[in-house]
Design a protein around this motif. Structure first.
Motif, PDB file in Angstrom:
ATOM      1  N   LEU A 138      41.060  37.529  47.117  1.00 48.07           N
ATOM      2  CA  LEU A 138      40.083  37.859  48.155  1.00 48.07           C
ATOM      3  C   LEU A 138      38.915  38.660  47.559  1.00 48.07           C
ATOM      4  O   LEU A 138      37.744  38.395  47.872  1.00 48.07           O
ATOM      5  N   ALA A 139      39.239  39.627  46.715  1.00 51.96           N
ATOM      6  CA  ALA A 139      38.167  40.425  46.076  1.00 51.96           C
ATOM      7  C   ALA A 139      37.262  39.510  45.250  1.00 51.96           C
ATOM      8  O   ALA A 139      36.039  39.660  45.255  1.00 51.96           O
ATOM      9  N   HIS A 140      37.875  38.562  44.570  1.00 53.68           N
ATOM     10  CA  HIS A 140      37.082  37.639  43.760  1.00 53.68           C
ATOM     11  C   HIS A 140      36.180  36.761  44.638  1.00 53.68           C
ATOM     12  O   HIS A 140      35.010  36.511  44.297  1.00 53.68           O
ATOM     13  N   LYS A 141      36.719  36.317  45.775  1.00 55.03           N
ATOM     14  CA  LYS A 141      35.907  35.506  46.698  1.00 55.03           C
ATOM     15  C   LYS A 141      34.695  36.298  47.200  1.00 55.03           C
ATOM     16  O   LYS A 141      33.606  35.747  47.377  1.00 55.03           O
ATOM     17  N   ILE A 142      34.911  37.600  47.432  1.00 52.87           N
ATOM     18  CA  ILE A 142      33.787  38.441  47.884  1.00 52.87           C
ATOM     19  C   ILE A 142      32.743  38.552  46.780  1.00 52.87           C
ATOM     20  O   ILE A 142      31.534  38.530  47.048  1.00 52.87           O
TER      21      ILE A 142
END
Lengths: 101, 163
Positions: free
Chosen positions: B103-107
């Motif tokens: 999720l952090a990477h998607k952000i």
């Protein structure tokens, strides 16, 4: 003599990432050879166990700095007596493999 | 492989902090959604400029100002997400929420998309991901959340702690 610690936080990014494991060498005889640029783990009385890069070296102390742009600055960390140093980081174990430092 | 092995011995391994700042322990995901909404607002303003009848010079100046602000806000989203992800989310948090890294990477990617181009759907996606991140963060803190609509443009739903 070796020790393993795990990295938490981003201040040593991109050299170290959260979750990396570090192999430290702890030989006392190494302390006199520590110099600017080495990455060390320090047992700081205020900040706990921290990993930073040596910014400068005095006769009986060092100054530290993080590789990341938002690291706690060396003025806040203060002079670090050599006796607080737990060891020098020699190997980094990441999910992608092992790197020497 | 060695990393996987060591991760199974985590409870016996000391942690060395690479502090991003003085460790005050104050983390709050609302700052992430705040900057995401602000990014979306800048996108909306930029998309609406052509209908304002501005002179060529005024239009150019306004585009420059809002583009700079849009990129600043999107970068703030990425920065604040990295701090919460890198400094706060750890140990049991990650065991309960193994999707945190992805999720952090998607952000990171969505924030970059907002910086690079001008599509409203990129801004909407950033807000949506940050809401997901906020829900995960408050769940880690053991705090219930609620969805509220911002009382200002772009009037989108954001996740807030139900304090």
């Amino acid at each position: 003599m070796f020790e393993i610690v795990k990295v938490r936080g981003m201040s040593m990014h991109p050299t170290l990432a959260p979750g990396d494991y570090l192999i430290l060498t702890k030989a006392r005889s190494q302390m006199k050879n520590l110099r600017a640029g080495f990455v060390v783990v320090v047992d700081h009385p205020k900040f706990g166990i921290i990993v930073k890069r040596i910014k400068s070296r005095g006769a009986n102390h060092i100054r530290l700095i993080g590789d990341g742009t938002t690291s706690t600055d060396s003025d806040r960390l203060g002079d670090i007596p050599l006796s607080w140093i737990k060891g020098r980081v020699r190997l980094i174990i990441t999910p992608k493999g092992i790197r020497r430092l | 492989m060695l990393h996987t092995l060591l991760s199974k011995l985590d409870s016996h391994i000391a942690t060395a902090d690479a502090h991003c700042d003085i460790p005050c322990g104050i983390y709050d995901a609302r700052i992430v959604t705040y900057y995401a909404v602000s990014t979306l607002r800048q996108i909306d303003i930029l998309l609406g400029l052509k209908d304002k009848g501005l002179s060529e010079t005024a239009f150019a100046m306004q585009v420059a100002r809002n583009t700079a602000k849009k990129e600043e806000m999107a970068e703030n989203v990425k920065h604040q997400t990295r701090i919460i992800w890198g400094d706060f989310m750890k140990g049991d948090h990650l065991k309960k929420h193994p999707g945190a890294h992805e999720l952090a990477h998607k952000i990171m990617l969505a924030g970059s998309a907002c910086k690079q181009d001008l599509h409203r759907e990129d801004g909407e996606k950033l807000v949506e991901l940050c809401n997901e991140f906020s829900e995960m963060f408050w769940s880690m803190k053991g705090v219930k959340t609620k969805k509220v609509t911002t009382p200002y443009a772009p009037n989108v739903e954001v996740v807030e702690p139900a304090l």
